[in-house]
Design a protein around this motif. Sequence first.
Motif, PDB file in Angstrom:
ATOM      1  N   TRP A  84     -26.019  18.912 -36.817  1.00 36.33           N
ATOM      2  CA  TRP A  84     -27.384  19.101 -37.299  1.00 36.33           C
ATOM      3  C   TRP A  84     -27.481  20.304 -38.214  1.00 36.33           C
ATOM      4  CZ3 TRP A  84     -29.870  23.169 -34.381  1.00 36.33           C
ATOM      5  CH2 TRP A  84     -29.248  23.462 -33.165  1.00 36.33           C
ATOM      6  N   ARG A 122     -36.449  14.892 -37.684  1.00 39.60           N
ATOM      7  CA  ARG A 122     -35.264  14.043 -37.737  1.00 39.60           C
ATOM      8  C   ARG A 122     -35.174  13.393 -39.100  1.00 39.60           C
ATOM      9  NH1 ARG A 122     -32.740  13.781 -32.941  1.00 39.60           N
ATOM     10  NH2 ARG A 122     -34.046  13.866 -31.103  1.00 39.60           N
ATOM     11  N   ASP A 123     -33.951  13.141 -39.506  1.00 34.40           N
ATOM     12  CA  ASP A 123     -33.794  12.331 -40.716  1.00 34.40           C
ATOM     13  C   ASP A 123     -33.998  10.866 -40.309  1.00 34.40           C
ATOM     14  OD1 ASP A 123     -31.401  11.254 -39.767  1.00 34.40           O
ATOM     15  OD2 ASP A 123     -30.134  12.203 -41.272  1.00 34.40           O
ATOM     16  N   GLY A 126     -31.615   9.654 -37.346  1.00 37.52           N
ATOM     17  CA  GLY A 126     -31.610  10.237 -36.007  1.00 37.52           C
ATOM     18  C   GLY A 126     -30.985  11.622 -35.942  1.00 37.52           C
ATOM     19  N   ARG A 128     -30.684  15.625 -36.253  1.00 36.07           N
ATOM     20  CA  ARG A 128     -31.646  16.692 -36.023  1.00 36.07           C
ATOM     21  C   ARG A 128     -31.607  17.704 -37.156  1.00 36.07           C
ATOM     22  NH1 ARG A 128     -32.642  19.818 -30.792  1.00 36.07           N
ATOM     23  NH2 ARG A 128     -30.456  20.406 -30.794  1.00 36.07           N
ATOM     24  N   ARG A 130     -33.786  21.336 -38.660  1.00 36.57           N
ATOM     25  CA  ARG A 130     -34.811  22.334 -38.391  1.00 36.57           C
ATOM     26  C   ARG A 130     -34.950  23.225 -39.614  1.00 36.57           C
ATOM     27  NH1 ARG A 130     -36.095  22.287 -33.143  1.00 36.57           N
ATOM     28  NH2 ARG A 130     -37.384  24.137 -33.362  1.00 36.57           N
TER      29      ARG A 130
END
Lengths: 137, 140
Positions: A84, A122-123, A126, A128, A130
């Motif tokens: 992520w 989320r893209d 799926g 993650r 931030r």
Amino acid sequence: MFNAITHSQIYVLDQDEALDFYVGKLGLEVTADIDMGFMRWLTVSVPGHPERQVLLEKPGAPAMSQETAQQVRELVTKGAMGGWLIFTTDDCRKTYETLLARGVEFTEEPTERPYGTDCGLRDPFGNRLRFTQPKRG
Amino acid sequence: MKRAVEDTNRRMLRARDAMDRAYAQPLDVPTLARIAHVSEAHFARTFRATFGETPHRYLQRRRVERAMFLLRETGRSVTDICFEVGFGSPGTFSRTFRDIVGRSPRAYRKEATAVGVPTCFTMAWTRPSAPASPSGPVAD
């Protein structure tokens, strides 16, 4: 020894859809888009910062078997794949409003933390993501 | 068929995200099924097949994780925290907390210490694990 991180990678299920999201919605820019035949080398970066690129890699043959690729795809869509990304921003709430208006799905609204204001999304696949507005200090 | 699995996963993840985001609100099966765009009849079963535990259990763990955070980082009363994270009564809260964490909220508060890594990370990793169930894998 090492002096920078230049490339990191996340799995996406469709590279065109990934471009719509990462460039069209999040405002990143394409740093490389090279059709190598066996794969499409597609990287994006924060505008003005090509020294740090993220490879948007589609899991599949020939790097992995179709069966493995399918397992990776399922993990991505369960939100269980690693890789992520965390971005920084000058104004977390303004960025949040902008992205919300563009139809981005958030997992967490802007929240005050000891280290600044941040939120989560989320893209389309799926993964993650931030972004944080770091506390001045 | 495979695309159908990915699509289902993504829908279930959307519902799970809603629990992560709005854990303190009453989130019943009809609400979650709507978010996931599936029928109520299939929602709980599909969620369990995807993540290895029922949506109800996931939501309880999520609420208990937030309660652990508040017990650890604030001086607020156990009763306040119980309602703050979405439980309907202190009795249910204490029972669920003990069931998941293995000790009472008060005992936990005495032992807990604050940690210095990004909150999003501790939120995911200090969430108590789902018990391994004989009928399905441990949750992601």
